[in-house]
Write a protein that holds these residues in place. Sequence first.
Motif, mmCIF file in Angstrom:
data_model
loop_
_atom_site.group_PDB
_atom_site.id
_atom_site.type_symbol
_atom_site.label_atom_id
_atom_site.label_comp_id
_atom_site.label_asym_id
_atom_site.label_seq_id
_atom_site.Cartn_x
_atom_site.Cartn_y
_atom_site.Cartn_z
ATOM 1 N N LEU A 19 -40.526 45.028 37.063
ATOM 2 C CA LEU A 19 -41.075 43.876 37.768
ATOM 3 C C LEU A 19 -40.227 43.506 38.980
ATOM 4 C CD1 LEU A 19 -42.201 41.656 34.757
ATOM 5 C CD2 LEU A 19 -43.648 42.943 36.350
ATOM 6 N N ALA A 20 -38.901 43.697 38.874
ATOM 7 C CA ALA A 20 -38.035 43.410 40.023
ATOM 8 C C ALA A 20 -38.322 44.380 41.159
ATOM 9 C CB ALA A 20 -36.566 43.487 39.606
ATOM 10 N N SER A 21 -38.551 45.657 40.826
ATOM 11 C CA SER A 21 -38.869 46.654 41.864
ATOM 12 C C SER A 21 -40.180 46.319 42.550
ATOM 13 C CB SER A 21 -38.930 48.047 41.239
ATOM 14 O OG SER A 21 -37.685 48.413 40.686
ATOM 15 N N MET A 22 -41.177 45.928 41.758
ATOM 16 C CA MET A 22 -42.471 45.577 42.342
ATOM 17 C C MET A 22 -42.385 44.296 43.153
ATOM 18 S SD MET A 22 -45.258 46.745 39.448
ATOM 19 C CE MET A 22 -44.307 46.593 37.930
ATOM 20 N N SER A 23 -41.544 43.379 42.719
ATOM 21 C CA SER A 23 -41.343 42.143 43.483
ATOM 22 C C SER A 23 -40.664 42.446 44.812
ATOM 23 C CB SER A 23 -40.504 41.161 42.665
ATOM 24 O OG SER A 23 -40.204 40.000 43.416
#
Length: 433
Positions: A19-23
């Motif tokens: 989720l951090a990468s997608m954010s």
Amino acid sequence: MSETLTVTIESADDIPVLLASMSHLGLAELVDEHFRRHGNWQGLSPGGVLTGWLAYVLSEGDHRLNQVQGWAADRLHVLQTTLDAKVRALDFSDDRLASGLNMLSDDNEWAAFERALNQRTVRVYDLTAKCVRLDSTSASGHWEVTEDGLFQFGHSKDHRPDLPQVKVMLATLDPLGMPLVTQVIFGDKADDPLYIPAIDEVRASLNRHGLLYVGDCKMMALATRAHLASESDYYLGPMVLIQVPQATIETYLQPVWEGQQALTPISRDNLTKKSAKIAEGFERLEQLTATLGDRTVTWTERRLIVRSLQHTAAAEAALYKRLAHAEAAIAALNTPKQSKTPFADVATLQKAAEALLKQHNVVGLLTLTYTETVQKRHVRKYGDRPAETRTETTVQVSVQRNATAIQSVERSLGWRVYATNQPAVDLSFEQAV
């Protein structure tokens, strides 16, 4: 006074990282920006829902819609902390996910989203885009064919013309293999026209020219090459005999056979880290002209004439295998078989022998010689049948290899013509190979 402590344990796994990468890419914001949500949509935004679902797919390796809500319920605190504080398990119901999928099905909105995502990705990771690889594939199955459906009957690469198929065109950034463009096309479409729309989409995504597009022979259609050359882009791919006939290839090779054309050796490290020669070849220039709409495009193309040593060895082995099989089959014509009438004349035997030459693709490589023997045989009297002398004709065929013709074929084996319009200063002969 005692207090009751309630402890909830959740499995975080790789979800925070995903989720951090997608954010970091702004994936949820781009989805919300480029796709129109239904007027009754409530709760977590479509971008948040699809981002969470993508985290599930990547983490669990499962694309089923009806499993996501339970997964989210077991990890609600993790999702609220890393995705959105307002997340509910109900946000990932199968109905909500199906609505999100339907929202993504708009081709125009998807193209705009894909371009924005590519530009964001290249910027975030500082990727230097120099080379793009293009290829198409098809997937067939037992699907219902409708007049306006994607699944249609067409030329099947899977050798299943009885099954409908869908085609997918993919453009990836080399050497990462990062998808830049994914286009899903009706299964009855030809492959050649699929490349130009994919190239245009890459140009719009990266907003850049001067890239090298690498593809197979279908990308090397003249219209596609002209389309690339007209906008200062480059191509590299193999040519087929329709584009460069065998007679043209032999013209290219004539100076080699006469000792007037030097060959450039190509080497690379093998598994033992030792340099080994893998190919050799040379190049020549061709001036090309094509018409695109109402304008004429002229450019210089480098023709790379290359012989792979491994391909040559395999082709020579196949040639001599065909010769041996043809010789054995032709020799067998001289041996009478049970329940098979022997050949009574040269014409019939010749027809059978020449059919075997064509079957084994060795016409002109074997010389056939026919002999006809006439002999008399005395038949003794038997019962009421009187003694008599019969005249019998025996025909035979002998086979001999035509060394000169075989040598001529051997020297042509393993050669392949590739083409590029990128200058040698940017793409050397060795790099192209």
